[in-house]
Scaffold this active site. Structure first.
Site, PDB file in Angstrom:
ATOM      1  N   CYS A   3     -37.548  43.686  11.535  1.00  0.00           N
ATOM      2  CA  CYS A   3     -36.390  43.604  10.644  1.00  0.00           C
ATOM      3  C   CYS A   3     -35.954  45.009  10.256  1.00  0.00           C
ATOM      4  CB  CYS A   3     -36.740  42.799   9.399  1.00  0.00           C
ATOM      5  SG  CYS A   3     -35.401  42.721   8.186  1.00  0.00           S
ATOM      6  N   CYS A  11     -34.492  45.924   1.984  1.00  0.00           N
ATOM      7  CA  CYS A  11     -34.967  44.641   1.456  1.00  0.00           C
ATOM      8  C   CYS A  11     -36.445  44.525   1.796  1.00  0.00           C
ATOM      9  CB  CYS A  11     -34.195  43.481   2.080  1.00  0.00           C
ATOM     10  SG  CYS A  11     -34.833  41.843   1.612  1.00  0.00           S
ATOM     11  N   CYS A  87     -29.685  39.146   8.407  1.00  0.00           N
ATOM     12  CA  CYS A  87     -31.088  38.835   8.123  1.00  0.00           C
ATOM     13  C   CYS A  87     -31.632  37.863   9.172  1.00  0.00           C
ATOM     14  CB  CYS A  87     -31.222  38.224   6.731  1.00  0.00           C
ATOM     15  SG  CYS A  87     -32.878  37.611   6.348  1.00  0.00           S
ATOM     16  N   GLN A 211     -35.997  21.043   1.284  1.00  0.00           N
ATOM     17  CA  GLN A 211     -36.841  22.110   1.792  1.00  0.00           C
ATOM     18  C   GLN A 211     -36.016  23.050   2.670  1.00  0.00           C
ATOM     19  OE1 GLN A 211     -39.812  22.612   0.822  1.00  0.00           O
ATOM     20  NE2 GLN A 211     -40.816  20.682   0.326  1.00  0.00           N
ATOM     21  N   ASN A 306     -44.668  15.200  -5.349  1.00  0.00           N
ATOM     22  CA  ASN A 306     -44.178  16.477  -4.828  1.00  0.00           C
ATOM     23  C   ASN A 306     -43.592  17.264  -5.990  1.00  0.00           C
ATOM     24  OD1 ASN A 306     -43.339  18.530  -3.114  1.00  0.00           O
ATOM     25  ND2 ASN A 306     -41.472  17.477  -2.507  1.00  0.00           N
ATOM     26  N   CYS A 333     -46.508  23.210  -3.507  1.00  0.00           N
ATOM     27  CA  CYS A 333     -46.069  24.540  -3.076  1.00  0.00           C
ATOM     28  C   CYS A 333     -46.819  25.641  -3.820  1.00  0.00           C
ATOM     29  CB  CYS A 333     -44.561  24.706  -3.270  1.00  0.00           C
ATOM     30  SG  CYS A 333     -44.024  24.573  -4.994  1.00  0.00           S
TER      31      CYS A 333
END
Length: 376
Positions: A3, A11, A87, A211, A306, A333
């Site tokens: 990147c 970034c 990106c 998601q 969830n 998560c």
């Protein structure tokens, strides 16, 4: 993954960028296993890997610069815009939309919001791409002042972006570090973006959560559905159900499935998906998950949860621990809150677990765990 933004230090959001992907995945697996601790009888399934790049279905871009030359990306330490249109986390279908969107901002004369000066209008641009290539674009504005100009030039934007299906304005008048406000103004006749996952059409409204990694989300739903099928419960609750992904994947003739979610936008999406799929005995209701469980007359055979990063909370954990629920499928998560919740439910023991790498190049991931009630 290479990147140029990361190398140039424009970034640094992808903190693991310099690590080989296999090493990233192994480190996440070790982290999850350490968080859950040594648990007798827990079987670990192989982790689900992701594509290293081009996996995100949603771009959350801070708009900076000036109206004639807007930047889409992030802000630097001084509050100036840093353009991240190329990106590598975004697939080509998203990257190709950024140029026309920047040109639209200039054409409509929408002044980007200047964070240090606290003036301007356009704060964020949120762009979601469906598996079929359709787009939903949301303009997060400080006020309604530019709405008329957006409407005026919308036809030109649709000509430049033929796959644009849904467009809306979100109002965020306050000066605070959040992505969006509570009020949404729909600009198109079509209200939902169709997210086709494992052959099931999930409808996504502007303020609904989904998601960000479609392929790994599909694997997450398949794994949960397989565990449900193996246990063949007569009744299932899907708590924190979002747009109904787990619930609709677990629907079967003769099985009662109830999805609970506090977001009315998400519930409207789930209800539309259920109607179109014509699945029997599946209902969705806008409610608080804990309040719903505590007020229920009887418990189901299996519960899918969830929750957000903070986890289930002590009340819901206590209810699950004391209930007659035989199995819980916990999608998390955050390994820390998952471990805390498991400690609060000692009668529900982890039997199988799987890491799903929803967020490559970062230390975040999703964990799916099957819990089974034991007598001792």
């Amino acid at each position: 993954m290479h990147c140029s933004y990361f190398t140039a230090e424009r970034c640094r959001s992808c903190a693991l960028m310099e690590q080989p992907y296999d090493a990233q995945l192994a480190a996440k697996q070790r982290h999850l296993e350490l968080a859950l601790g040594g648990r007798p009888g827990l079987h670990w399934l192989p982790p689900v890997a992701s594509a290293e790049s081009g996996f995100r279905n949603k771009a959350k871009m801070v708009v900076g610069g000036i109206a004639d030359e807007p930047t889409l990306g992030i802000l630097d330490a001084g509050g100036r815009g840093v353009d991240l249109s190329a990106c590598g986390l975004y697939p080509a279908g998203l990257q190709e939309a950024f140029g026309p969107l920047a040109a639209f901002i200039a054409r409509a004369g929408i002044v980007p919001y200047d964070v240090p000066a606290r003036r301007g209008e356009l704060k964020h641009l949120i762009v979601t791409r469906s598996p079929d290539g359709e787009l939903m674009v949301r303009f997060v504005l400080r006020s309604q002042e530019p709405v008329a100009r957006i409407r005026k030039h919308l036809a030109a934007l649709r000509a430049d972006l033929p796959r644009l299906a849904v467009a809306s304005v979100n109002l965020l008048p306050e000066h605070k570090a959040v992505l969006e406000g509570s009020r949404e103004i729909l600009l198109t006749a079509q209200e939902t973006l169709r997210m086709r996952v494992n052959g099931i059409d999930l409808h996504l409204r502007p303020q609904s959560f989904f998601q960000t990694n479609t392929e790994v989300a599909a694997a997450l739903y398949r794994q949960a559905a397989a565990w449900v099928a193996e246990r063949s419960p007569a009744s299932v609750w899907d708590l924190y159900c979002g747009v109904g992904g787990f619930a609709l994947h677990c629907a079967e003739p003769g099985r009662d499935v109830v999805g609970i979610e506090s977001s009315r936008e998400a519930i409207a999406s789930a209800q539309l998906s259920a109607r179109e799929a014509r699945v029997p005995r599946v209902t969705f209701r806008a409610d608080d998950a804990t309040a719903f469980a505590l007020g229920a007359r009887e418990a189901p055979a299996l519960v899918i949860v969830n929750p957000p990063r903070r986890g289930l909370g002590p009340e819901l954990c206590r209810w699950l621990e004391a209930s007659s629920v035989r199995h819980v499928i916990y999608s998390s998560c955050h390994a820390g809150s998952l471990a805390r919740d498991l400690a609060a439910m000692p009668s529900l023991r982890p039997r199988q677990a799987r890491l799903l790498d929803m967020f490559p190049q970062t230390d975040h991931y999703e964990a799916l765990t099957l819990l089974e009630r034991t007598s001792g």
